[in-house]
Each structure stands twice: as structure tokens, then as C-alpha cells.
Scaffold this active site. Sequence first.
Site, mmCIF file in Angstrom:
data_model
loop_
_atom_site.group_PDB
_atom_site.id
_atom_site.type_symbol
_atom_site.label_atom_id
_atom_site.label_comp_id
_atom_site.label_asym_id
_atom_site.label_seq_id
_atom_site.Cartn_x
_atom_site.Cartn_y
_atom_site.Cartn_z
ATOM 1 C CG ASP A 53 -48.486 20.262 5.703
ATOM 2 O OD1 ASP A 53 -49.656 20.600 5.923
ATOM 3 O OD2 ASP A 53 -47.927 19.326 6.305
ATOM 4 C CB SER A 102 -41.828 17.183 6.245
ATOM 5 O OG SER A 102 -43.201 17.326 6.012
HETATM 6 N N1 LIG Z 1 -35.155 19.770 11.468
HETATM 7 C C1 LIG Z 1 -35.175 18.778 10.581
HETATM 8 N N2 LIG Z 1 -34.011 18.219 10.161
HETATM 9 C C2 LIG Z 1 -34.030 17.226 9.264
HETATM 10 N N3 LIG Z 1 -35.139 16.682 8.738
HETATM 11 C C3 LIG Z 1 -36.327 17.176 9.127
HETATM 12 C C4 LIG Z 1 -36.399 18.248 10.064
HETATM 13 N N4 LIG Z 1 -37.700 18.525 10.281
HETATM 14 C C5 LIG Z 1 -38.407 17.645 9.513
HETATM 15 N N5 LIG Z 1 -37.594 16.844 8.825
HETATM 16 C C6 LIG Z 1 -38.033 15.763 7.893
HETATM 17 O O1 LIG Z 1 -39.452 15.723 7.914
HETATM 18 C C7 LIG Z 1 -39.935 14.449 8.386
HETATM 19 C C8 LIG Z 1 -41.152 14.650 9.275
HETATM 20 O O2 LIG Z 1 -42.238 14.838 8.437
HETATM 21 P P1 LIG Z 1 -43.704 14.333 8.802
HETATM 22 O O3 LIG Z 1 -43.694 12.873 9.079
HETATM 23 O O4 LIG Z 1 -44.568 14.838 7.702
HETATM 24 O O5 LIG Z 1 -44.035 15.065 10.123
HETATM 25 P P2 LIG Z 1 -44.508 16.556 10.375
HETATM 26 O O6 LIG Z 1 -45.935 16.401 10.820
HETATM 27 O O7 LIG Z 1 -43.640 17.074 11.441
HETATM 28 O O8 LIG Z 1 -44.371 17.290 9.076
HETATM 29 C C9 LIG Z 1 -38.764 13.863 9.164
HETATM 30 O O9 LIG Z 1 -38.845 12.445 9.164
HETATM 31 C C10 LIG Z 1 -37.579 14.386 8.374
HETATM 32 O O10 LIG Z 1 -37.364 13.576 7.215
HETATM 33 C C1 LIG Z 2 -52.341 14.578 6.717
HETATM 34 C C2 LIG Z 2 -52.151 15.793 5.834
HETATM 35 O O1 LIG Z 2 -53.447 16.355 5.568
HETATM 36 C C3 LIG Z 2 -51.328 16.892 6.533
HETATM 37 C C4 LIG Z 2 -49.957 16.423 6.952
HETATM 38 O O2 LIG Z 2 -49.382 17.323 7.864
HETATM 39 P P1 LIG Z 2 -48.051 16.926 8.684
HETATM 40 O O3 LIG Z 2 -46.957 16.657 7.643
HETATM 41 O O4 LIG Z 2 -48.370 15.701 9.460
HETATM 42 O O5 LIG Z 2 -47.738 18.097 9.531
HETATM 43 C C5 LIG Z 2 -51.505 15.349 4.543
HETATM 44 C C6 LIG Z 2 -51.527 16.371 3.433
HETATM 45 O O6 LIG Z 2 -52.315 17.322 3.478
HETATM 46 O O7 LIG Z 2 -50.753 16.200 2.487
#
Ligand SMILES: Nc1ncnc2c1ncn2[C@@H]1O[C@H](COP(=O)(O)OP(=O)(O)O)[C@@H](O)[C@H]1O
Ligand SMILES: C[C@@](O)(CCOP(=O)(O)O)CC(=O)O
Length: 322
Positions: free
Chosen positions: A198, A147
Site C-alpha cells: 500500500d 491509511s
Molecule cells: N483522512 C483521514 N484522516 C485521519 N485518519 C485517516 C484518514 N484516512 C485514513 N486514516 C486512518 O487509516 C485507517 C483506515 O485504514 P484501514 O483500516 O487500513 O483502511 P483502508 O483500507 O482505507 O486503508 C483509519 O482508521 C484511520 O486511522
Molecule cells: C489486506 C492487505 O493485503 C491490503 C490492505 O489494504 P487496505 O489497507 O485495506 O486498503 C494487507 C497488506 O498488504 O498489508
Amino acid sequence: MAKIVASSPGKGILHGEHAVVYGKSAVAMSVDLRTRTTVEPINKNVVELHLPDLQTSSEWFIEDIMRIPVTSNEEIEDAVKVSEALKHLQTVLNVQVPCCTDAKQQSIYAFLFLYIEISRKYRGGNFPSVKVTVTSELPMGAGLGSSAAFAVSLSAAFLAFYGKLDKKTPLSQENLDEISRFAFQAEIIIHGKPSGIDNSICTYGGALIFQAGKIKEFLPEVPPLKILLVNTRIPRNTRDLVASVRQRFDTCPAVIQPVLDAIDAISRQSWQLLKEMSNTNSLQKFIPLLKVKFQENILHLLKESLEQAELEIFEAELGCNG
Ligand SMILES: Nc1ncnc2c1ncn2[C@@H]1O[C@H](COP(=O)(O)OP(=O)(O)O)[C@@H](O)[C@H]1O
Ligand SMILES: C[C@@](O)(CCOP(=O)(O)O)CC(=O)O
């Protein structure tokens, strides 16, 4: 305006995930799996968004976008600005505010927020007709910062499209700070209450130690460590996880606080080791020391400790109820 492609790396948090949300230290490194955003001008009075990884495409008329009220100035708190912007979007585009776990809505709102705010700042509300495509090598919801990489690559792409980024690499501190700030605001839409680690690591790359909303120290070059990343393929959503940790923390702070403090110490000690490693060619002697830190962190893994806390509450309740 010419076609632009911008990309962002993903990230791995070595120590301090979740604890960092509570003002504790965390150590993160960038991971060279990238998210790419392409912005290209089109001859249609719309803005198009293509998200092939989510199998979705949308478009909005520029005249509708222009009716969206302007948010308050830059000085207000990021969360307040984002919440105001979301209300405006909802009213004018007649759509629901993002449902907390709907990936498509989270991404669409984060995109619209960045498109509108960056265009207002640098084009005075003159919204360009563009086709925007985002693709990623990062698995979503696997803790690799997909994200943040999404938000960083979009912010960088719009700023570059408007000619606001230096035409040299590495980018200036000022450019990077602006990308990271916009990405943080978009992360609020996707995550709720991000710590900021992040968007920072995905913007600045390298390795860093982060605490209380700030980068404490930064290493542009990461020591050449081999770290095995395992994708469990168990679906997870960061917004939900952070909310559930918060609920557990609020239920039992006396148990959780010491765990967070221990994780904070592990993060700081590991960072010290990484710094020493980046100044030497003899990495080998550091490996067993780093290993101990990982072992200690595993012992303190928040989830385990929280489950333990839940068990204690359960036991206490059993005790009270005979
Ligand atoms: N390639 C992508 N295309 C569209 N949305 C994306 C993409 N990569 C991430 N996202 C957005 O980010 C969210 C994932 O974020 P999150 O739950 O924090 O997981 P992560 O640990 O991968 O950051 C997805 O649900 C989507 O809304
Ligand atoms: C769980 C946390 O420490 C990291 C989140 O990382 P990710 O979006 O899950 O890759 C939340 C934050 O730091 O905001």
C-alpha cells in the site's frame, strides 16, 4: 518555512490482497482519489493536528515533544523502531499505546511518529510549531488504501516542509524511496504487519507487481481500463482482517497454502497481460483474458476459501466427536 500541501493517491489491489502478506505476488494500481496534508507554521509553542474526517483535533506542547527519547538508529528493523517509538510516546505523553481498532488513536500515533522522526532526522530535534491538517477523498476502511495515503501524504508534506524534496516532478527515486519508507513505518502503527504494497503504490503511483516486501516491476502508465469500484459500505478494519486471516492460516496451513499459491499465479499472469496491454493500442483482445483472471481470483477469494477451510475443520471436529 512556508506552508506546504502534499497529496497522495489511493490504490486498488487487483489481485493478491492478503496473499501478499504471505510473500505471494499482488498487483496494484493507483486510484486518483487523494489524501491531502497541509503543514503551516504557527505562532504558538505547540504542534496542532486537525483530522476533520475523524472529527478530531489535538495539540501537544513542543517542550513535551522534546522530552521524548530518541529512537535507535536507522539500521534497526522497522517494526522494532516503531515499537520503541510508541513506548517512548506513551511514557512521555502519558497516553495509552494505540488500541488496535481505534481509528483516532491509530492516526494520532502515526502522525506523532512521523512528525518526531522526520524532524529529528532533518532538524536535529528542533521541533517546529506547525498546524497540520489532513483531509481525504478516500473512504476509510474500504480497501482503497486510505491509511497508506494518510501516511504517504504526511511523510511527503514533512519532507517538503524541511526542503528535503526536489523541486521538480516527478520526484527522484531517492525522494520517493524515503517517503515510502517513512510511510511504511507509520503503516505498522495503523496496520500491525503491513506487506508494504500500500505505501509503495500510494508513493510511486502507476501500477506495480509486489512480492516479498519489494516492487518486482513497475508501470508508470496504467493501461486505460475502466474498472468499477463498489463501496459496500460494510465497515471493516484492515488490522483486524489481517489478524483474522493469520489466525485461520495458522489453524489450517495445508488448506490455505494452495489457495495462496493459486492467487500468486493469477497475480503474475494478470501482470503479464497488463504489461502487454501497456505496449499496444488494441486493448480489446485482452479484456476477455483479464476477465478470466478476475473470475479465477473470485473462485479463490481468500475469504471464501477460508470459510471453506473453517467448514472442513468443523466437519473434522464433528467427525472426531461422533
Ligand atoms: N483522512 C483521514 N484522516 C485521519 N485518519 C485517516 C484518514 N484516512 C485514513 N486514516 C486512518 O487509516 C485507517 C483506515 O485504514 P484501514 O483500516 O487500513 O483502511 P483502508 O483500507 O482505507 O486503508 C483509519 O482508521 C484511520 O486511522
Ligand atoms: C489486506 C492487505 O493485503 C491490503 C490492505 O489494504 P487496505 O489497507 O485495506 O486498503 C494487507 C497488506 O498488504 O498489508
